[in-house]
Design an enzyme around this catalytic site. Structure first.
Site, PDB file in Angstrom:
ATOM      1  N   LYS A 221       0.829  -1.199   0.000  1.00 41.25           N
ATOM      2  CA  LYS A 221       0.000   0.000   0.000  1.00 41.25           C
ATOM      3  C   LYS A 221       0.869   1.257   0.000  1.00 41.25           C
ATOM      4  O   LYS A 221       2.095   1.169   0.085  1.00 41.25           O
ATOM      5  CB  LYS A 221      -0.957  -0.029   1.192  1.00 41.25           C
ATOM      6  CG  LYS A 221      -1.980  -1.174   1.105  1.00 41.25           C
ATOM      7  CD  LYS A 221      -3.064  -0.913   0.095  1.00 41.25           C
ATOM      8  CE  LYS A 221      -3.860  -2.078  -0.413  1.00 41.25           C
ATOM      9  NZ  LYS A 221      -4.310  -3.136   0.420  1.00 41.25           N
TER      10      LYS A 221
HETATM   11  C1  LIG Z   1      -5.413  -4.126   0.654  1.00 40.14           C
HETATM   12  C2  LIG Z   1      -6.886  -4.120   0.587  1.00 40.14           C
HETATM   13  C3  LIG Z   1      -7.695  -4.564   1.651  1.00 40.14           C
HETATM   14  C4  LIG Z   1      -7.238  -5.315   2.857  1.00 40.14           C
HETATM   15  O1  LIG Z   1      -6.134  -4.951   3.454  1.00 40.14           O
HETATM   16  P1  LIG Z   1      -5.189  -5.963   4.298  1.00 40.14           P
HETATM   17  O2  LIG Z   1      -4.473  -4.976   5.150  1.00 40.14           O
HETATM   18  O3  LIG Z   1      -4.328  -6.641   3.307  1.00 40.14           O
HETATM   19  O4  LIG Z   1      -6.051  -6.879   5.083  1.00 40.14           O
HETATM   20  C5  LIG Z   1      -9.070  -4.425   1.548  1.00 40.14           C
HETATM   21  N1  LIG Z   1      -9.639  -3.902   0.472  1.00 40.14           N
HETATM   22  C6  LIG Z   1      -8.910  -3.485  -0.586  1.00 40.14           C
HETATM   23  C7  LIG Z   1      -9.605  -2.921  -1.753  1.00 40.14           C
HETATM   24  C8  LIG Z   1      -7.511  -3.598  -0.570  1.00 40.14           C
HETATM   25  O5  LIG Z   1      -6.810  -3.196  -1.634  1.00 40.14           O
END
Ligand SMILES: *Cc1c(COP(=O)(O)O)cnc(C)c1O
Length: 400
Positions: A221
Site C-alpha cells: 500500500k
Molecule cells: C489491501 C486491501 C484490503 C485489505 O487490506 P489488508 O491490510 O491486506 O487486510 C481491503 N480492500 C482493498 C480494496 C484492498 O486493496
C-alpha cells in the site's frame, strides 16, 4: 492487434518512461527513508513491542489528524478494519451488503465473516468504483422499504443494510450521488478506503464520508506498517466500541480479566505502529513523487494509440497508488499479451482483480448486470508505481 503490436509499443513506452530501471521493476515497493529504524529501535530498547505502546496511540492520532477524521482506531490489518466496521454498521447474519464486484477479495470476505451476503454492484467506467446511478435504478427495481424502516431485497427477502464502495487504485468513487442512494434506501455507508490514503473527494479525505471506513497498511500500500489497518469514524460511540471490540472486549481494571462480550484480538502491535509513524511523516513526500511519476507516464503514454494512461477526475484528487493503463477495447488476448511481454521485459504489470461474482465461493451471490465490470476486467493494466521510481529517473537525467 493480436500480432502483439500494442504489447511491443507498451514495452517500448515503459523503457522510455523508466530508463534507469533495475533488472526487474516491481509493481509497488515500500521505501524506508525516514525515522523507521529509530522508532523500531526505540520499541526494542524500551521493550514496548506488542499490543500497547506510545506508537499505537501516536499512529492513531497522526492518522486522525492527516485524514481530518475525529477518530482513528488502529488494527492488525485492513480486512479486520472492514470486519469491525461492518459489525458496527449493524450488519447482521443473513443481511445483504452491496459492494463492487471489482475489488480485492477482502471486501467480500469481511461481509462473510459477519455471516452476511455480498451483493455485487457493477462498476462505473470513469472511476472503476461502484456506479451509483446504475445502483439507484437497480434498487428501484429489486428493493422495497418495509415498515421496520429497512430496505429489503424483494427477490431474496433479505435485508440490505449497507453499501461498501471501494476507491480503486486511489480514484475516489462518485460519493455525492452514492450518498443520495444511501439516503433514499437507508443504507449505511462504509468506505473501503484501503487504497486511497492521500486521495480526496471534493477536498475532503476519502474514508471520512462514510459512517465508518477502513484503511490498510499492507506492504504494497501507499505507506506500510508491515501489516496493519485503521478504522475511521466521526462517531465517538462507535470509536469506543471499535476499540473495545478489537481489544478482546476487556473492561478496564488494574488486574481483573473481565470481558463483556466476544471480542477480537485485532490490535496493531507497537512495533508495526512505530513503522507507521515514520512512514506517515514521509507521506507528503511519497505523494509528491507518485504524482510526478504519474505526470511523467501521462506524457510518455500520450503518444500511444490503443491504450491511455488513467488520470484523476476533477472532483477527486488521486493518490496514484497504482498507475493504470486502460485499453481502448476490451480484449482478453491482447491484455494477456501485454501482461506477458511487459513481465518478460522486466516490468511487473498486473490485470485488475477477477470479479468477485466469478470466484467460486461468491458465484451464487446476488448481483446486477455486470457489463462494465466484465469490460473493465479486459481493459485495465496496472504498471510499476513505486514512489522511488521517479527519483531514479531524475537522478539518471542529472548524471547523464
Ligand atoms: C489491501 C486491501 C484490503 C485489505 O487490506 P489488508 O491490510 O491486506 O487486510 C481491503 N480492500 C482493498 C480494496 C484492498 O486493496
Amino acid at each position: 492487434m493480436k500480432t502483439g503490436i500494442l504489447a511491443k509499443q507498451i514495452v517500448e513506452s515503459l523503457k522510455q518512461a523508466l530508463p534507469n530501471r533495475q533488472a526487474f521493476t516491481a509493481l509497488h515497493e515500500p521505501v524506508f527513508q525516514g525515522n523507521e529504524w529509530d522508532y523500531i529501535k526505540e520499541c526494542l530498547d524500551t521493550g514496548w513491542v506488542s499490543s500497547v505502546g506510545k506508537f499505537v496511540d501516536r499512529f492513531e492520532r497522526d492518522i486522525a489528524a492527516y485524514t481530518d477524521s475525529p477518530y482513528a482506531i488502529a488494527v492488525v490489518n485492513g480486512t479486520a478494519a472492514l470486519h469491525i466496521s461492518l459489525l458496527l454498521a449493524g450488519v447482521e447474519k443473513d443481511d445483504e451488503v452491496l459492494i463492487p464486484s471489482l475489488t480485492f477479495v477482502a471486501t467480500a470476505n469481511a461481509i462473510s465473516y459477519c455471516q452476511a451476503v455480498p451483493h455485487f454492484v457493477d462498476a462505473a467506467r470513469d472511476t472503476f468504483g461502484v456506479d451509483p446511478i446504475k445502483l439507484d435504478e437497480y434498487l428501484q427495481d429489486i428493493a422495497e422499504i418495509r415498515a421496520d424502516g429497512f430496505t429489503y431485497n424483494r427477490k431474496t427477502q433479505r435485508r440490505i443494510t449497507a453499501v461498501v464502495p471501494m476507491h480503486a487504485f486511489g480514484h475516489p468513487v462518485d460519493l455525492d450521488t452514492l450518498m443520495g442512494v444511501c439516503e433514499r434506501y437507508r443504507l449505511v455507508l462504509v468506505e473501503d478506503a484501503a487504497e486511497s490514503l492521500g486521495s480526496y473527494y471534493k477536498g475532503k479525505h476519502t474514508g471520512t464520508y462514510g459512517k465508518l471506513a477502513a484503511l490498510s497498511f499492507n506492504g504494497n500500500k501507499i505507506i506500510t506498517t508491515g501489516g496493519g489497518g485503521i478504522i475511521l469514524t466521526a462517531d465517538e460511540g462507535l470509536a469506543k466500541q471499535a476499540k473495545h471490540l478489537t481489544t478482546t472486549a476487556k473492561t478496564p481494571h488494574r488486574w481483573a480479566f473481565q470481558h463483556d462480550q466476544v471480542g477480537y484480538n485485532y490490535r496493531l502491535p507497537n512495533l508495526n505502529a512505530a513503522l507507521g509513524c515514520a512512514q506517515l511523516e514521509k507521506l507528503p513526500h511519497i505523494l509528491k513523487k507518485k504524482r510526478q511519476l504519474a505526470e511523467h507516464y501521462k506524457a510518455v503514454f500520450s503518444q500511444l494509440e490503443g491504450a491511455a494512461f488513467v488520470e484523476e477526475k476533477e472532483e477527486g484528487a488521486c493518490n496514484y497508488w497504482l498507475n493504470t493503463l486502460l485499453l481502448d477495447q476490451p480484449d482478453e488476448l491482447v491484455r494477456d499479451q501485454i501482461l506477458e511481454f511487459t513481465n518478460d521485459a522486466g516490468f511487473m504489470t498486473r490485470p485488475i482483480w477477477t470479479p468477485m461474482h466469478r470466484l467460486p465461493m461468491y458465484s451464487h451471490c446476488p448481483q446486477m448486470d455486470m457489463t462494465v465490470t466484465e469490460e473493465l476486467e479486459h481493459r485495465v493494466i496496472n504498471i510499476p508505481s513505486g514512489s522511488s521510481l521517479f527519483s531514479d529517473i531524475v537522478s539518471e537525467e542529472v548524471t547523464r
